[in-house]
Design an enzyme around this catalytic site. Sequence first.
Site, mmCIF file in Angstrom:
data_model
loop_
_atom_site.group_PDB
_atom_site.id
_atom_site.type_symbol
_atom_site.label_atom_id
_atom_site.label_comp_id
_atom_site.label_asym_id
_atom_site.label_seq_id
_atom_site.Cartn_x
_atom_site.Cartn_y
_atom_site.Cartn_z
ATOM 1 N N LEU A 20 0.825 -1.203 0.000
ATOM 2 C CA LEU A 20 0.000 0.000 0.000
ATOM 3 C C LEU A 20 0.857 1.250 0.000
ATOM 4 O O LEU A 20 2.056 1.197 0.278
ATOM 5 C CB LEU A 20 -0.913 -0.024 1.230
ATOM 6 C CG LEU A 20 -1.882 -1.224 1.233
ATOM 7 C CD1 LEU A 20 -2.453 -1.456 2.617
ATOM 8 C CD2 LEU A 20 -2.996 -1.007 0.232
ATOM 9 N N CYS A 21 0.212 2.382 -0.300
ATOM 10 C CA CYS A 21 0.939 3.630 -0.319
ATOM 11 C C CYS A 21 1.599 3.853 1.046
ATOM 12 O O CYS A 21 1.005 3.480 2.044
ATOM 13 C CB CYS A 21 0.005 4.790 -0.640
ATOM 14 S SG CYS A 21 -1.365 4.964 0.509
ATOM 15 N N PRO A 22 2.783 4.360 1.130
ATOM 16 C CA PRO A 22 3.586 4.964 0.059
ATOM 17 C C PRO A 22 4.578 4.006 -0.598
ATOM 18 O O PRO A 22 5.437 4.458 -1.335
ATOM 19 C CB PRO A 22 4.353 6.044 0.817
ATOM 20 C CG PRO A 22 4.640 5.399 2.142
ATOM 21 C CD PRO A 22 3.410 4.570 2.449
ATOM 22 N N ASP A 47 -2.395 -0.625 -5.493
ATOM 23 C CA ASP A 47 -2.868 0.529 -4.728
ATOM 24 C C ASP A 47 -3.299 1.622 -5.710
ATOM 25 O O ASP A 47 -2.470 2.149 -6.457
ATOM 26 C CB ASP A 47 -1.743 1.039 -3.830
ATOM 27 C CG ASP A 47 -2.175 2.256 -3.030
ATOM 28 O OD1 ASP A 47 -3.309 2.729 -3.227
ATOM 29 O OD2 ASP A 47 -1.382 2.739 -2.210
ATOM 30 N N ARG B 48 -5.828 3.927 1.805
ATOM 31 C CA ARG B 48 -5.710 2.472 1.852
ATOM 32 C C ARG B 48 -7.076 1.802 1.867
ATOM 33 O O ARG B 48 -7.224 0.670 1.444
ATOM 34 C CB ARG B 48 -4.934 2.037 3.096
ATOM 35 C CG ARG B 48 -3.483 2.375 2.997
ATOM 36 C CD ARG B 48 -2.742 2.073 4.261
ATOM 37 N NE ARG B 48 -1.326 2.187 3.998
ATOM 38 C CZ ARG B 48 -0.399 1.469 4.599
ATOM 39 N NH1 ARG B 48 -0.740 0.598 5.505
ATOM 40 N NH2 ARG B 48 0.862 1.625 4.297
#
Lengths: 88, 351
Positions: A20-22, A47, B48
């Site tokens: 997931l980010c980042p 993502d 998310r």
Amino acid sequence: MTATTDMPAPARTIDTSGRLCPYPIVETAKAIRAMDDGAVLLVVATDPGIALDMPMWCKATRHEHLGTFQEGGAWKSFVRKRAPGGRP
Amino acid sequence: MTRTAKAIAMISGGLDSTLALALVRRQGIAVKAITFYTGFCITETQRRKGGRADGTVPRNEALRAAADLEVEIEYVDISGGPYLDMLVHPKYGYGKNANPCVDCRIFMMSRAREIMEAEGADFVFTGEVLGQRPKSQRRDTLRIIERESGLDGRLLRPLSAKLLPPTLPEKEGLVDRERLLDISGRSRLRQIALAEELGVVDFPQPAGGCCYLTDESFSRKFFDVLEAREAAGEERRLAPEDVVLLSTGRHFRLSPRAKLVVGRTEVENALLEHHVAGRARVEARGVLGPVALVEGEPTWEERVLASRIVARYGKGKDLPKVEVEWREGDLVETYEVEPEQDEGRIEALRV
């Protein structure tokens, strides 16, 4: 309309699926460091944030964002490395 | 100016750090921006979980600010063990909630100092404003943060610089102090005027911070984990997986040794599925309902209670009996329970 088939062949591909980010951007930054000026990096991500993040990251770091495309549940982002002082 | 200076900018992408970045860039100083990933950013978590309720995905403001000002940016991941240890044992204590802002700033600025040294930069700067936040931006705490991070004299706060002692880059002539500012306090009027002057047009509205640790509801869950571990004779600590679970689902404390987490949305259910290892996965059978996890060592009574709560949050909440599947690894049991109807009991357990 531009599609992944219109993109240049990547010199390197990294798959950040499931992260997931980042992290997609963190991994992009690490991967591109070791590449030659002008080479193309393909980043695969699940993502959706990459569609927003990659163009902004490229603008900030002067790399060239060639395009980000959604394919099913994944995104493919093409980036051309531009070394500092390299070709615009 | 004696030579071109190089600086490390700590940015969040909020108005203040964007303005600080623009102010320093305006002096012809080479800047590398860094932004920290702590795992506690509300916006990151929102992304998310698939974005906002209206379907839009919030931007990463730090990336946006760096892109707008064409400044190189690096993401610095500090979300691991040492950062979590600091959160559990903050030397300078917590703010109103679970926010150890002074210790957190020291942690980040120590990391910024390491980057400054590795990059051969002359100083670090931030968008901090004297007196803007009740604890971490008081004059005395700004000084403590500077000293304890090892940045003594090399930490510039461009927005409040004229209210603070001159820093080394100012004394060395690398930065023109006259072109820095004297902003203090909580009002944003001067910053908004400055944004117009500097041509900074795209910035997020001040939202009172984006950190879960300052959130009252999150803080309850944060301290609940620590206190339950301590009550169970375990070490008072947090693991990276705890951080994900703390921002996901409804939490019910069944006993010091058992906690129930119930997904609230499909995205949360999917997220909980990734954290099944080492926990019991609980879900109603035959009717739609949430995915839930139970961690710890529940007694038989607590298993039944958890199952009744899970049944209550599903489509079978008004049925006399609901079958609930309790899965731990390869071991699967089925309990037939009455959905819990006593809202007072549920609320008493809610963290």
